[in-house]
Write an enzyme that holds these catalytic residues in place. Sequence first.
Site, PDB file in Angstrom:
ATOM      1  N   GLY A 126       1.063  -1.088   0.077  1.00  0.00           N
ATOM      2  CA  GLY A 126       0.005   0.147  -0.032  1.00  0.00           C
ATOM      3  C   GLY A 126       0.958   1.229  -0.053  1.00  0.00           C
ATOM      4  O   GLY A 126       2.138   1.189  -0.082  1.00  0.00           O
ATOM      5  N   LYS A 138       5.124   6.441   2.656  1.00  0.00           N
ATOM      6  CA  LYS A 138       4.918   5.050   3.260  1.00  0.00           C
ATOM      7  C   LYS A 138       5.190   5.247   4.688  1.00  0.00           C
ATOM      8  O   LYS A 138       5.943   6.158   5.165  1.00  0.00           O
ATOM      9  CB  LYS A 138       5.266   3.958   2.680  1.00  0.00           C
ATOM     10  CG  LYS A 138       4.606   3.599   1.187  1.00  0.00           C
ATOM     11  CD  LYS A 138       5.245   2.392   0.509  1.00  0.00           C
ATOM     12  CE  LYS A 138       5.170   1.210   1.426  1.00  0.00           C
ATOM     13  NZ  LYS A 138       3.704   0.786   1.844  1.00  0.00           N
ATOM     14  N   GLY A 140       2.632   5.284   7.293  1.00  0.00           N
ATOM     15  CA  GLY A 140       1.452   5.729   8.184  1.00  0.00           C
ATOM     16  C   GLY A 140       1.226   4.560   8.958  1.00  0.00           C
ATOM     17  O   GLY A 140       0.730   4.800  10.400  1.00  0.00           O
ATOM     18  N   GLY A 141       1.240   3.555   8.837  1.00  0.00           N
ATOM     19  CA  GLY A 141       1.234   2.366   9.734  1.00  0.00           C
ATOM     20  C   GLY A 141       2.278   1.726  10.518  1.00  0.00           C
ATOM     21  O   GLY A 141       2.276   0.870  11.277  1.00  0.00           O
ATOM     22  N   GLU A 147       9.448  -2.441   4.687  1.00  0.00           N
ATOM     23  CA  GLU A 147       8.757  -2.395   3.391  1.00  0.00           C
ATOM     24  C   GLU A 147       9.857  -2.065   2.462  1.00  0.00           C
ATOM     25  O   GLU A 147       9.701  -2.352   1.537  1.00  0.00           O
ATOM     26  CB  GLU A 147       7.575  -1.423   3.663  1.00  0.00           C
ATOM     27  CG  GLU A 147       6.316  -1.675   4.429  1.00  0.00           C
ATOM     28  CD  GLU A 147       5.397  -0.588   4.357  1.00  0.00           C
ATOM     29  OE1 GLU A 147       4.266  -1.327   4.422  1.00  0.00           O
ATOM     30  OE2 GLU A 147       5.616   0.562   3.991  1.00  0.00           O
TER      31      GLU A 147
END
Length: 275
Positions: A126, A138, A140-141, A147
């Site tokens: 995502g 990227k 945010g989580g 990743e």
Amino acid sequence: MLRNLNKFVRFSTRGFGLKMSPLPDVKHLPALHSTLEQAKRFAAYRAVDENLDYANHRVIGVGSGSTVIYVAERLGQYLLDPQYSIYASQFVCIPTGFQSKELILTNGLRLGSVEQYPALDIVFDGADEVDENLQLIKGGGGCLFQEKLVSTSAAKFIVVADYRKRSPKYLGTNWVKGVPIEVVPSGYIRVLRDLKTKLKCKNAVLRQGAPAKAGPVVTDNCNFIIDADFGKIERPEILHRDIKMLVGVVETGLFIDNASKAYFGNPDGSVELQV
Ligand SMILES: O=C[C@H](O)[C@H](O)[C@H](O)COP(=O)(O)O
């Protein structure tokens, strides 16, 4: 030949208690609880169907977040379809964190690690925002380091997202929480200071875990996350390089020249492709 193959698949999966069923047709899926979830599922299924070379891809990265849930679900469906199962049973899936490890396992897929398989065929993940040049924010989580390790180790990186993630032009337009930066815990004060004084960041905060956890968010690598607001980011490659130079920074959430394509799902079922 095909009859024999199907017989083999039925035989070889029975032992694992898997119930075979054909790959569900995207047009006839049961509705989900919100149109946003449906948009995510449309993007993820289409991205997998259009990019997975099931006969040749073996090592597949599965990213983190709420959209990638549907990627793992779709890969699991390939495993259950007699037509694809013989190939899908050869997949080794590489996670980008704890959540994605669980997604791989709960969908019946085989788990591997990036240490065992340092060269991946493809990764699906995502994004929090995608700019017009396919540069990404990227993290945010909170999963950005693993990743990036996995996505930069893959021959192809396919982004799966909903319509809200597509930036009209610059990063920092839709995603206004700041650039996620993973830092070594003992260095976070120093990084916060350097972001403001050296890089003229508008605001930088240590991400907090409340209400789920008192104190800071701790990543899968036992680090902290700083969210640094730089407003609209015209040159993400330069900002990424400058942040990486700060002592204490492990990785930034700016993914530069990494993604191959991005799929954005819309609530009406349509999916937009950016290359
Ligand atoms: O740290 C989290 C990851 O970078 C996610 O891939 C990103 O936040 C997008 O997540 P979602 O699919 O939930 O919007």
